[in-house]
Design a protein around this motif. Structure first.
Motif, PDB file in Angstrom:
ATOM      1  N   GLY A 137       0.785  -1.232   0.000  1.00 52.32           N
ATOM      2  CA  GLY A 137       0.000   0.000   0.000  1.00 52.32           C
ATOM      3  C   GLY A 137       0.811   1.272   0.000  1.00 52.32           C
ATOM      4  O   GLY A 137       0.469   2.240  -0.690  1.00 52.32           O
ATOM      5  N   THR A 138       1.904   1.292   0.801  1.00 50.88           N
ATOM      6  CA  THR A 138       2.673   2.534   0.907  1.00 50.88           C
ATOM      7  C   THR A 138       3.253   2.987  -0.433  1.00 50.88           C
ATOM      8  O   THR A 138       3.482   4.179  -0.632  1.00 50.88           O
ATOM      9  CB  THR A 138       3.813   2.380   1.931  1.00 50.88           C
ATOM     10  OG1 THR A 138       4.605   1.241   1.600  1.00 50.88           O
ATOM     11  CG2 THR A 138       3.261   2.227   3.330  1.00 50.88           C
ATOM     12  N   LEU A 139       3.484   2.041  -1.346  1.00 60.12           N
ATOM     13  CA  LEU A 139       4.005   2.429  -2.659  1.00 60.12           C
ATOM     14  C   LEU A 139       2.978   3.215  -3.463  1.00 60.12           C
ATOM     15  O   LEU A 139       3.335   4.019  -4.328  1.00 60.12           O
ATOM     16  CB  LEU A 139       4.428   1.187  -3.449  1.00 60.12           C
ATOM     17  CG  LEU A 139       5.491   0.281  -2.823  1.00 60.12           C
ATOM     18  CD1 LEU A 139       5.855  -0.837  -3.793  1.00 60.12           C
ATOM     19  CD2 LEU A 139       6.726   1.069  -2.417  1.00 60.12           C
ATOM     20  N   PHE A 140       1.697   2.968  -3.171  1.00 60.39           N
ATOM     21  CA  PHE A 140       0.629   3.617  -3.930  1.00 60.39           C
ATOM     22  C   PHE A 140       0.237   4.984  -3.355  1.00 60.39           C
ATOM     23  O   PHE A 140       0.109   5.953  -4.110  1.00 60.39           O
ATOM     24  CB  PHE A 140      -0.609   2.706  -3.961  1.00 60.39           C
ATOM     25  CG  PHE A 140      -0.464   1.511  -4.846  1.00 60.39           C
ATOM     26  CD1 PHE A 140      -0.889   1.541  -6.162  1.00 60.39           C
ATOM     27  CD2 PHE A 140       0.100   0.340  -4.363  1.00 60.39           C
ATOM     28  CE1 PHE A 140      -0.757   0.439  -6.991  1.00 60.39           C
ATOM     29  CE2 PHE A 140       0.241  -0.777  -5.176  1.00 60.39           C
ATOM     30  CZ  PHE A 140      -0.187  -0.730  -6.492  1.00 60.39           C
ATOM     31  N   ASP A 141       0.021   5.054  -2.029  1.00 55.68           N
ATOM     32  CA  ASP A 141      -0.510   6.323  -1.514  1.00 55.68           C
ATOM     33  C   ASP A 141       0.470   7.117  -0.654  1.00 55.68           C
ATOM     34  O   ASP A 141       0.425   8.346  -0.660  1.00 55.68           O
ATOM     35  CB  ASP A 141      -1.820   6.102  -0.744  1.00 55.68           C
ATOM     36  CG  ASP A 141      -1.679   5.224   0.487  1.00 55.68           C
ATOM     37  OD1 ASP A 141      -0.618   4.590   0.669  1.00 55.68           O
ATOM     38  OD2 ASP A 141      -2.654   5.153   1.268  1.00 55.68           O
ATOM     39  N   VAL A 142       1.393   6.470   0.060  1.00 55.42           N
ATOM     40  CA  VAL A 142       2.346   7.215   0.878  1.00 55.42           C
ATOM     41  C   VAL A 142       3.461   7.802   0.022  1.00 55.42           C
ATOM     42  O   VAL A 142       3.808   8.984   0.154  1.00 55.42           O
ATOM     43  CB  VAL A 142       2.935   6.322   1.985  1.00 55.42           C
ATOM     44  CG1 VAL A 142       3.991   7.103   2.775  1.00 55.42           C
ATOM     45  CG2 VAL A 142       1.839   5.831   2.929  1.00 55.42           C
ATOM     46  N   ALA A 143       4.027   6.996  -0.871  1.00 51.94           N
ATOM     47  CA  ALA A 143       5.173   7.439  -1.671  1.00 51.94           C
ATOM     48  C   ALA A 143       4.831   8.592  -2.613  1.00 51.94           C
ATOM     49  O   ALA A 143       5.738   9.277  -3.104  1.00 51.94           O
ATOM     50  CB  ALA A 143       5.737   6.278  -2.468  1.00 51.94           C
ATOM     51  N   SER A 144       3.547   8.818  -2.852  1.00 52.43           N
ATOM     52  CA  SER A 144       3.131   9.919  -3.723  1.00 52.43           C
ATOM     53  C   SER A 144       2.521  11.085  -2.947  1.00 52.43           C
ATOM     54  O   SER A 144       2.037  12.044  -3.549  1.00 52.43           O
ATOM     55  CB  SER A 144       2.113   9.412  -4.748  1.00 52.43           C
ATOM     56  OG  SER A 144       0.973   8.875  -4.099  1.00 52.43           O
ATOM     57  N   ASN A 145       2.567  11.009  -1.616  1.00 56.01           N
ATOM     58  CA  ASN A 145       1.958  12.044  -0.781  1.00 56.01           C
ATOM     59  C   ASN A 145       3.027  13.035  -0.329  1.00 56.01           C
ATOM     60  O   ASN A 145       3.839  12.736   0.554  1.00 56.01           O
ATOM     61  CB  ASN A 145       1.271  11.393   0.421  1.00 56.01           C
ATOM     62  CG  ASN A 145       0.464  12.385   1.240  1.00 56.01           C
ATOM     63  OD1 ASN A 145       1.020  13.273   1.879  1.00 56.01           O
ATOM     64  ND2 ASN A 145      -0.844  12.228   1.220  1.00 56.01           N
ATOM     65  N   LYS A 146       3.041  14.213  -0.934  1.00 56.23           N
ATOM     66  CA  LYS A 146       4.097  15.187  -0.656  1.00 56.23           C
ATOM     67  C   LYS A 146       4.126  15.609   0.804  1.00 56.23           C
ATOM     68  O   LYS A 146       5.200  15.816   1.392  1.00 56.23           O
ATOM     69  CB  LYS A 146       3.946  16.421  -1.547  1.00 56.23           C
ATOM     70  CG  LYS A 146       5.109  17.397  -1.424  1.00 56.23           C
ATOM     71  CD  LYS A 146       4.966  18.567  -2.365  1.00 56.23           C
ATOM     72  CE  LYS A 146       6.196  19.473  -2.332  1.00 56.23           C
ATOM     73  NZ  LYS A 146       6.523  19.962  -0.969  1.00 56.23           N
ATOM     74  N   GLU A 147       2.965  15.734   1.431  1.00 57.01           N
ATOM     75  CA  GLU A 147       2.933  16.144   2.838  1.00 57.01           C
ATOM     76  C   GLU A 147       3.661  15.134   3.716  1.00 57.01           C
ATOM     77  O   GLU A 147       4.438  15.504   4.598  1.00 57.01           O
ATOM     78  CB  GLU A 147       1.487  16.296   3.317  1.00 57.01           C
ATOM     79  CG  GLU A 147       0.763  17.512   2.794  1.00 57.01           C
ATOM     80  CD  GLU A 147      -0.643  17.590   3.358  1.00 57.01           C
ATOM     81  OE1 GLU A 147      -0.854  18.329   4.338  1.00 57.01           O
ATOM     82  OE2 GLU A 147      -1.533  16.895   2.832  1.00 57.01           O
ATOM     83  N   LEU A 148       3.415  13.851   3.470  1.00 50.95           N
ATOM     84  CA  LEU A 148       4.075  12.823   4.260  1.00 50.95           C
ATOM     85  C   LEU A 148       5.573  12.770   3.973  1.00 50.95           C
ATOM     86  O   LEU A 148       6.387  12.621   4.888  1.00 50.95           O
ATOM     87  CB  LEU A 148       3.445  11.460   3.988  1.00 50.95           C
ATOM     88  CG  LEU A 148       2.146  11.164   4.740  1.00 50.95           C
ATOM     89  CD1 LEU A 148       1.549   9.840   4.283  1.00 50.95           C
ATOM     90  CD2 LEU A 148       2.388  11.133   6.246  1.00 50.95           C
TER      91      LEU A 148
END
Length: 262
Positions: free
Chosen positions: A124-135
Motif C-alpha cells: 500500500g505505501t508504494l501507492f498512496d504514501v510514496a506519492s503524498n508530498k505532505e508525508l
C-alpha cells in the motif's frame, strides 16, 4: 562495521521486551497506508503487513516511547497477516489496533514532536504514501532535525521518494536495503511487480542510494544502518530495525556510522 549473531524474533521478544520509562517519553511516528487493493480487476492485496508493523510498535512501546500513526487520509489503516506471537501480544495488551485505526492525517502532525519515523511493508505505501508530498516532507523534516528513519521491505520505497532539498534525495549516497527487484519479479503478489507504480530497488538506485541486496550482504535478513537510516529487506527483521533505531536514539554521538548487522 561489526557483525552480531542473528536473533530469532520470538527470542528477541524475550530479550528486549522490557519497559524502560523515562521522565518524558519521546515520540515515534509510524507511517502506514490506507490502501486495501491495487486497483486492478482482481483486487490484488495492498494492505499493510501486520508482521512489519506490530513487532516494531511493540519494541517502541516497551522501551517507553509514545507512538502515533499517520496515513495519507488518516483514520483506519488495513492490515494483512494473522496476529501471531508479538503481533498478537501487542494487539491484546498494548493498544496497537486502537492507535493504528486512529491514524493522524498529515496536516495534524507536527514533525517537531517526533524523534524517529518508521515505515513498514505491504504494497500500500508504494501507492498512496510514496506519492503524498505532505508525508514525504514530514519524513524529511524529522530526519533533518537529527531524527532516525527506519524501514522494512517495501517501506524503503517511501524513503526513496523523500527529498532533503530540491535536487537531493534522502537516500542519496547511503546504504539502504529494501525489497529486491529480483524477488518482486519472482512472485505473483503483484503480478511479478507489474501492478506496482515502481519497484523499490530500482527507485532506490534512481534516487542515488547504495543498494544492499541478496547479492552483496552475508544474510538477507541482516539490517543495514547508515547515517541514521536503518533498513532491512524482509519482514523477519522488522523488530531488529526498531531496536537499532532505539539504539541510535539513545546513544550519544556516533549516529552517522555505517553498519551491517543481523
Amino acid at each position: 562495521m561489526r557483525k552480531i549473531t542473528a536473533v530469532p524474533i520470538m527470542l528477541l521478544f524475550c530479550i528486549i521486551a522490557y519497559p524502560v520509562y523515562g521522565e518524558d517519553a519521546n515520540k515515534i511516528l509510524i507511517v502506514a497506508s490506507n490502501i486495501k487493493a491495487m486497483g486492478d480487476p482482481e483486487k490484488h492485496d495492498a494492505r499493510n503487513n501486520l508482521w512489519e508493523y506490530a513487532p516494531p510498535y511493540h519494541i517502541f512501546i516497551s522501551h517507553g516511547y509514545d507512538v502515533d500513526f499517520v496515513s495519507p487520509s488518516g483514520g483506519a489503516v488495513p492490515f494483512m497477516m494473522d496476529p501471531l506471537g508479538i503481533s498478537s501480544y501487542t494487539i491484546k495488551y498494548e493498544g496497537f489496533l486502537e492507535k493504528a485505526n486512529s491514524s493522524l492525517s498529515p496536516d495534524l502532525v507536527d514533525p517537531g514532536e517526533y524523534k524517529a519515523v518508521y515505515v513498514g511493508g505491504g504494497y500500500g505505501t508504494l501507492f498512496d504514501v510514496a506519492s503524498n508530498k505532505e508525508l514525504l516532507d514530514l519524513i524529511a523534516e524529522i530526519y533533518k532535525a537529527d531524527g532516525v528513519i527506519g524501514s522494512c521491505g517495501h517501506g524503503a520505497g517511501v524513503f526513496a521518494k523523500v527529498k532533503l532539498a530540491k535536487e537531493k534525495f534522502l537516500v542519496q549516497g547511503k546504504r539502504i536495503a529494501g525489497f529486491p527487484d529480483s524477488t518482486e519479479k519472482e512472485k505473483s503478489w503483484a503480478k511479478q511487480g507489474t501492478l506496482l507504480p515502481f519497484l523499490v530497488e530500482s527507485q532506490l538506485r534512481k534516487s542515488g542510494a547504495i543498494v544492499i541486496n541478496k547479492s552483496n550482504i552475508p544474510d538477507k535478513h541482516d539490517i543495514v544502518s547508515d547515517q541514521r537510516i536503518v533498513s532491512t529487506m524482509f519482514l523477519p527483521s522488522a523488530a531488529l530495525v526498531a531496536k537499532e533505531m532505539i539504539n541510535l536514539l539513545e546513544q550519544d554521538g556516533n549516529r552517522n556510522q555505517t553498519r551491517v548487522e543481523p
